[in-house]
Design a protein around this motif. Structure first.
Motif, PDB file in Angstrom:
ATOM      1  N   VAL A  29     -20.365  71.710  14.618  1.00 27.93           N
ATOM      2  CA  VAL A  29     -20.377  70.325  14.138  1.00 27.93           C
ATOM      3  C   VAL A  29     -21.576  70.135  13.212  1.00 27.93           C
ATOM      4  CG1 VAL A  29     -20.526  67.893  14.821  1.00 27.93           C
ATOM      5  CG2 VAL A  29     -19.371  69.526  16.313  1.00 27.93           C
ATOM      6  N   VAL A  30     -21.344  69.461  12.098  1.00 23.53           N
ATOM      7  CA  VAL A  30     -22.480  69.048  11.270  1.00 23.53           C
ATOM      8  C   VAL A  30     -22.663  67.543  11.439  1.00 23.53           C
ATOM      9  CG1 VAL A  30     -23.423  68.789   8.941  1.00 23.53           C
ATOM     10  CG2 VAL A  30     -22.188  70.871   9.547  1.00 23.53           C
ATOM     11  N   ILE A  31     -23.863  67.168  11.830  1.00 25.60           N
ATOM     12  CA  ILE A  31     -24.217  65.752  11.919  1.00 25.60           C
ATOM     13  C   ILE A  31     -25.004  65.408  10.650  1.00 25.60           C
ATOM     14  CG2 ILE A  31     -25.580  64.010  13.157  1.00 25.60           C
ATOM     15  CD1 ILE A  31     -23.208  64.850  14.836  1.00 25.60           C
ATOM     16  N   ASP A  32     -24.483  64.449   9.925  1.00 23.84           N
ATOM     17  CA  ASP A  32     -25.115  64.025   8.680  1.00 23.84           C
ATOM     18  C   ASP A  32     -25.709  62.632   8.886  1.00 23.84           C
ATOM     19  OD1 ASP A  32     -25.661  63.804   5.835  1.00 23.84           O
ATOM     20  OD2 ASP A  32     -23.859  62.549   5.698  1.00 23.84           O
ATOM     21  N   ALA A  33     -27.010  62.597   9.093  1.00 19.05           N
ATOM     22  CA  ALA A  33     -27.680  61.289   9.214  1.00 19.05           C
ATOM     23  C   ALA A  33     -27.756  60.687   7.810  1.00 19.05           C
ATOM     24  CB  ALA A  33     -29.072  61.466   9.809  1.00 19.05           C
ATOM     25  N   GLY A  34     -27.082  59.573   7.627  1.00 15.42           N
ATOM     26  CA  GLY A  34     -26.996  58.979   6.296  1.00 15.42           C
ATOM     27  C   GLY A  34     -28.345  58.548   5.736  1.00 15.42           C
ATOM     28  N   HIS A  35     -28.391  58.521   4.380  1.00 12.42           N
ATOM     29  CA  HIS A  35     -29.567  57.994   3.662  1.00 12.42           C
ATOM     30  C   HIS A  35     -30.822  58.852   3.923  1.00 12.42           C
ATOM     31  CE1 HIS A  35     -26.780  54.691   2.999  1.00 12.42           C
ATOM     32  NE2 HIS A  35     -26.526  54.763   4.297  1.00 12.42           N
ATOM     33  N   GLY A  36     -32.012  58.245   3.832  1.00 19.47           N
ATOM     34  CA  GLY A  36     -33.250  59.011   4.004  1.00 19.47           C
ATOM     35  C   GLY A  36     -34.159  58.889   2.790  1.00 19.47           C
ATOM     36  N   GLY A  37     -35.453  59.018   3.024  1.00 16.26           N
ATOM     37  CA  GLY A  37     -36.441  58.918   1.951  1.00 16.26           C
ATOM     38  C   GLY A  37     -36.383  57.556   1.276  1.00 16.26           C
ATOM     39  N   LYS A  38     -36.253  57.585  -0.059  1.00 18.57           N
ATOM     40  CA  LYS A  38     -36.244  56.326  -0.833  1.00 18.57           C
ATOM     41  C   LYS A  38     -34.985  55.499  -0.584  1.00 18.57           C
ATOM     42  CE  LYS A  38     -34.151  58.542  -4.861  1.00 18.57           C
ATOM     43  NZ  LYS A  38     -34.268  59.014  -6.227  1.00 18.57           N
ATOM     44  N   ASP A  39     -33.957  56.129  -0.025  1.00 22.75           N
ATOM     45  CA  ASP A  39     -32.697  55.438   0.260  1.00 22.75           C
ATOM     46  C   ASP A  39     -32.720  54.945   1.719  1.00 22.75           C
ATOM     47  OD1 ASP A  39     -30.110  54.622   0.674  1.00 22.75           O
ATOM     48  OD2 ASP A  39     -29.220  56.618   0.469  1.00 22.75           O
ATOM     49  N   PHE A  40     -32.998  53.641   1.889  1.00 20.79           N
ATOM     50  CA  PHE A  40     -33.152  53.080   3.235  1.00 20.79           C
ATOM     51  C   PHE A  40     -31.817  52.829   3.924  1.00 20.79           C
ATOM     52  CE2 PHE A  40     -37.513  50.787   2.450  1.00 20.79           C
ATOM     53  CZ  PHE A  40     -38.055  52.009   2.081  1.00 20.79           C
ATOM     54  N   ASN A  91     -20.399  72.649   3.401  1.00 17.36           N
ATOM     55  CA  ASN A  91     -19.338  73.610   3.102  1.00 17.36           C
ATOM     56  C   ASN A  91     -19.790  75.055   3.295  1.00 17.36           C
ATOM     57  OD1 ASN A  91     -17.424  71.655   2.666  1.00 17.36           O
ATOM     58  ND2 ASN A  91     -17.774  71.555   0.468  1.00 17.36           N
ATOM     59  N   GLU A  92     -21.079  75.279   3.224  1.00 21.12           N
ATOM     60  CA  GLU A  92     -21.605  76.612   3.494  1.00 21.12           C
ATOM     61  C   GLU A  92     -21.529  76.911   5.003  1.00 21.12           C
ATOM     62  OE1 GLU A  92     -25.671  78.595   1.979  1.00 21.12           O
ATOM     63  OE2 GLU A  92     -24.364  77.605   0.525  1.00 21.12           O
ATOM     64  N   ILE A  93     -21.769  75.912   5.800  1.00 18.44           N
ATOM     65  CA  ILE A  93     -21.736  76.069   7.262  1.00 18.44           C
ATOM     66  C   ILE A  93     -20.300  76.235   7.760  1.00 18.44           C
ATOM     67  CG2 ILE A  93     -22.210  74.863   9.460  1.00 18.44           C
ATOM     68  CD1 ILE A  93     -24.611  73.507   7.937  1.00 18.44           C
ATOM     69  N   LYS A  94     -19.333  75.641   7.022  1.00 22.02           N
ATOM     70  CA  LYS A  94     -17.922  75.690   7.422  1.00 22.02           C
ATOM     71  C   LYS A  94     -17.711  75.181   8.854  1.00 22.02           C
ATOM     72  CE  LYS A  94     -16.458  79.677   4.560  1.00 22.02           C
ATOM     73  NZ  LYS A  94     -17.487  79.561   3.562  1.00 22.02           N
ATOM     74  N   PRO A  95     -18.035  73.925   9.099  1.00 21.48           N
ATOM     75  CA  PRO A  95     -17.949  73.407  10.471  1.00 21.48           C
ATOM     76  C   PRO A  95     -16.508  73.076  10.879  1.00 21.48           C
ATOM     77  CG  PRO A  95     -18.556  71.632   8.995  1.00 21.48           C
ATOM     78  CD  PRO A  95     -18.443  72.869   8.140  1.00 21.48           C
ATOM     79  N   ASN A  96     -16.327  72.834  12.164  1.00 23.52           N
ATOM     80  CA  ASN A  96     -15.052  72.315  12.669  1.00 23.52           C
ATOM     81  C   ASN A  96     -14.959  70.813  12.434  1.00 23.52           C
ATOM     82  OD1 ASN A  96     -15.945  74.649  14.780  1.00 23.52           O
ATOM     83  ND2 ASN A  96     -13.764  74.687  14.359  1.00 23.52           N
ATOM     84  N   LEU A  97     -16.133  70.187  12.290  1.00 23.29           N
ATOM     85  CA  LEU A  97     -16.160  68.743  12.079  1.00 23.29           C
ATOM     86  C   LEU A  97     -17.454  68.324  11.384  1.00 23.29           C
ATOM     87  CD1 LEU A  97     -15.108  65.785  12.795  1.00 23.29           C
ATOM     88  CD2 LEU A  97     -16.546  65.954  14.823  1.00 23.29           C
ATOM     89  N   LEU A  98     -17.296  67.405  10.432  1.00 21.78           N
ATOM     90  CA  LEU A  98     -18.464  66.728   9.872  1.00 21.78           C
ATOM     91  C   LEU A  98     -18.465  65.291  10.372  1.00 21.78           C
ATOM     92  CD1 LEU A  98     -20.837  66.182   7.827  1.00 21.78           C
ATOM     93  CD2 LEU A  98     -19.056  65.183   6.399  1.00 21.78           C
ATOM     94  N   LEU A  99     -19.596  64.871  10.926  1.00 22.51           N
ATOM     95  CA  LEU A  99     -19.733  63.487  11.366  1.00 22.51           C
ATOM     96  C   LEU A  99     -20.938  62.883  10.653  1.00 22.51           C
ATOM     97  CD1 LEU A  99     -18.519  61.346  13.239  1.00 22.51           C
ATOM     98  CD2 LEU A  99     -20.025  62.170  15.043  1.00 22.51           C
TER      99      LEU A  99
END
Ligand SMILES: [Zn+2]
Length: 204
Positions: A29-40, A91-99
């Motif tokens: 699973v890839v967990i993508d925490a949205g935003h970050g840095g200058k993007d609040f 896409n490099e990780i090729k996960p079963n799920l992106l969240l």
């Protein structure tokens, strides 16, 4: 004769190796925490979406004890990462799920609840939709937040990820009840645990 024995030993070793790797096949699973840095992202007074989703991600990493569930994160610190770069990583990780984790906002402070987004431009759209329905049902059962259902969205990471992909908006930072849950340590732990419970129900 010696070489034949060697071949047999290697064959047995390979066979047992493949058996072991099948047995321990990871669910990725890839967990993508949205935003970050200058993007609040969304904000309300001192509460920032980028910090909330980061805190939830860290809890997911800490709570996960399932050795067959391998979790990757697109960011583990408060940094700005372009969407294209995130997709490349995924896409490099090729996960079963992106969240992809987000928190919502609305001018109407009464608006509340969680909602999941999937894209019909994603190569695994149907699977994404099927998983998203399971995710919102589980959250409806395990959290006090309202279920706003599964919707179609055009987010870049949803379209470009070559795996089932869901963007999950976990409540509205602009709603008092949602905010007190999502910004609270106990609430964040329950959200993280619910996400792991969801992963556990879909991994087989
Ligand atoms: Zn967001």
């Amino acid at each position: 004769m010696k070489s034949l024995l060697k071949i047999i030993i290697i064959a047995v070793a390979l066979l047992s190796l493949s058996f072991v790797s099948n047995e321990n096949k990871d669910f990725v699973v890839v967990i993508d925490a949205g935003h970050g840095g200058k993007d609040f992202g969304a904000k309300h007074t001192t509460f920032l979406e980028k910090e909330l989703v980061s805190a939830i991600s860290q809890k997911i990493a800490k709570i996960n004890t399932d050795k067959n569930v391998k979790i990757y994160f697109t960011r583990t610190s408060d940094e700005f990462i372009e969407l294209q770069k995130r997709v490349e990583m995924i896409n490099e990780i090729k996960p079963n799920l992106l969240l992809s984790l987000h928190v919502n906002q609305n001018k109407n402070t009464e608006t509340n609840g969680f909602e999941a987004y999937v894209s019909d431009k994603n190569s695994n759209f149907e699977k994404s939709e099927e998983l998203a329905k399971k995710l919102v049902t589980l959250f409806e059962n395990q959290t006090p937040l309202k279920n706003r259902g599964v919707k179609k969205g055009m987010l870049y990471v949803l379209k470009k990820t070559e795996a089932p992909a869901i963007a999950f908006e976990i409540g509205f930072i602009t709603n008092e009840k949602d905010r007190s849950y999502v910004c609270n340590e106990q609430g964040q732990t329950q959200i993280a645990q619910s996400i792991l419970d969801f992963v556990n129900t879909i991994k087989n």
